[in-house]
Motif scaffolding. Structure first.
Motif, PDB file in Angstrom:
ATOM      1  N   MET A 300      -0.144  -7.053  27.738  1.00  0.00           N
ATOM      2  CA  MET A 300      -1.092  -5.956  27.500  1.00  0.00           C
ATOM      3  C   MET A 300      -0.340  -4.720  26.977  1.00  0.00           C
ATOM      4  SD  MET A 300      -4.336  -6.169  29.313  1.00  0.00           S
ATOM      5  CE  MET A 300      -4.257  -5.933  31.065  1.00  0.00           C
ATOM      6  N   CYS A 301      -0.894  -4.032  25.981  1.00  0.00           N
ATOM      7  CA  CYS A 301      -0.301  -2.763  25.535  1.00  0.00           C
ATOM      8  C   CYS A 301      -0.923  -1.646  26.372  1.00  0.00           C
ATOM      9  CB  CYS A 301      -0.558  -2.519  24.056  1.00  0.00           C
ATOM     10  SG  CYS A 301       0.003  -0.878  23.549  1.00  0.00           S
ATOM     11  N   PRO A 302      -0.112  -0.960  27.189  1.00  0.00           N
ATOM     12  CA  PRO A 302      -0.677   0.069  28.068  1.00  0.00           C
ATOM     13  C   PRO A 302      -1.266   1.239  27.298  1.00  0.00           C
ATOM     14  CG  PRO A 302       1.730   0.143  28.131  1.00  0.00           C
ATOM     15  CD  PRO A 302       1.350  -1.072  27.317  1.00  0.00           C
ATOM     16  N   TYR A 303      -0.799   1.450  26.073  1.00  0.00           N
ATOM     17  CA  TYR A 303      -1.311   2.567  25.263  1.00  0.00           C
ATOM     18  C   TYR A 303      -2.680   2.215  24.681  1.00  0.00           C
ATOM     19  CZ  TYR A 303       3.672   3.706  25.369  1.00  0.00           C
ATOM     20  OH  TYR A 303       4.959   3.960  25.763  1.00  0.00           O
ATOM     21  N   MET A 304      -2.769   1.025  24.098  1.00  0.00           N
ATOM     22  CA  MET A 304      -4.051   0.613  23.511  1.00  0.00           C
ATOM     23  C   MET A 304      -5.134   0.574  24.588  1.00  0.00           C
ATOM     24  SD  MET A 304      -3.984  -0.264  20.197  1.00  0.00           S
ATOM     25  CE  MET A 304      -2.763  -0.493  18.894  1.00  0.00           C
TER      26      MET A 304
END
Ligand code: 13P
Ligand code: SF4
Length: 348
Positions: A300-304
């Motif tokens: 998972m991309c924490p920013y997206m």
């Protein structure tokens, strides 16, 4: 941005956002695009937001641009256009509406503002950054130029406007090889993704030198993990993003941008596919491809994932979260982005 409880209270005063099966029923056509991955009970929570956002979008004359890593309720529910970084940059330059809501990370919103400076570009969460964009500044570009005099600088679009402005040309994961091959001279500087650079270096006759940045999502995958999965399940097709290490890319059946990955799965329809990239990718195409079983793991991309329906509604409601780029930097950055688009079009 206010605290999320204040945000929620402000929204509740203006919109009926209580979970509702009636709202879920009224939006069945939208839900049909994500039934396989979003439980109906969750859709009853999302549907009132989707209805409110789509109404407000029309009132504000706004367009929502969504990256392929957005969650299904954003990707299918409210985005007007979805795609990879290259598609989004091109689309941003063509938008005629007054407002662009960028559902993605901050550098993508800056790119939209650079490509269409007359529009209001809203970012639902200003903190949605990117480990690559944060890894280099214009000073880093100057250091690389001093180290390799005369070599052109190709910067990934995953960079700030300031870094784009200091570069000769941009690239995305969809066109990095084409852009590098189009550069004059024998040596090309690629920033800031060392893995994209190394993956391009393996395919070009140019000498590629790079900055040591990396994506915190893609660098987590290892070739040993992928080999173990293939051993466990020889049928699985492994499809990777070029931000992965060269060792991971060597294990993959196909490597491409997020659009390239989606296109490959549509074209080949493997019985089992492992998308070696961000988790929402598989979720967003699962319903279009019922014949494909998507194997985990994914990262998972924490920013997206900072972008949510609630924050999108709040941005449109308040018109806060406007992304601004200094006009001089913007003009120089536009040259680098436009050069990339021109090279891509010429190659196509
Ligand atoms: P794409 O250009 O392939 O969509 O990649 C953007 C990104 O941030 C991948 O991590
Ligand atoms: Fe940046 Fe990686 Fe997230 Fe893409 S997935 S936005 S490159 S941190």
């Amino acid at each position: 941005m206010p605290h999320s409880l204040d945000q929620r209270a402000e929204l509740a005063a203006h919109y009926d956002l209580t979970p509702s099966m009636a709202a879920a029923e009224a939006t069945r056509d939208i839900y049909a695009r994500m039934e396989r991955v979003v439980p109906l009970a969750d859709w009853a929570v999302f549907a009132p937001y989707v209805i409110a956002i789509n109404r407000l979008k029309a009132q504000r004359n706004a367009v929502i641009l969504g990256h392929n890593y957005m969650t299904p309720e954003i990707y299918h529910g409210v985005a007007d256009f979805v795609g990879d970084s290259l598609q989004l940059a091109i689309k941003a330059s063509e938008i005629e509406a007054d407002v662009i809501v960028q559902c993605g990370v901050h550098f993508m919103a800056e790119t939209s503002k650079i490509m269409n400076p007359g529009k209001i570009v809203l970012m639902p969460d200003m903190a949605a950054g990117c480990s690559l964009a944060e890894s280099i500044t214009a000073t880093g570009i100057a250091e690389m130029r001093a180290k390799y005099p005369g070599a052109p600088v190709v910067s990934y679009v995953n960079t700030t406007a300031e870094v784009k402005a200091a570069s000769d040309v941009c690239c995305t994961s969809a066109n990095a090889l084409q852009v590098v091959n189009a550069m004059p001279g024998d040596t090309v500087i690629m920033t800031p993704d060392q893995y994209l650079a190394r993956n391009v270096a393996a395919l070009t006759h140019k000498r590629v030198v790079w900055w040591e940045g990396s994506c915190i999502v893609h660098e987590l995958y290892t070739a040993a993990d992928l080999r173990a999965y293939r051993e466990h399940d020889p049928e699985v097709k492994i499809i990777a993003h070029p931000e992965c290490t060269p060792e991971v890319v060597a294990e993959a059946d196909f490597t491409g941008s997020t659009k390239g990955i989606i296109d490959w799965v549509h074209q080949h329809k493997p019985a089992k596919a492992m998308l070696v990239t961000e988790c929402s990718m598989a979720a967003n195409i699962a319903d279009e491809l019922p014949e494909v079983e998507f194997a985990k793991p994914c990262n998972m991309c924490p920013y997206m994932k900072m972008i949510t329906l609630e924050k999108i509604l709040y941005a449109l409601h308040t018109m806060r979260g406007e992304v601004l780029v200094d006009p001089d930097i913007s003009d120089r950055a536009r040259v680098a982005v436009q050069r990339m688009i021109d090279i891509s079009r010429a190659a196509a």
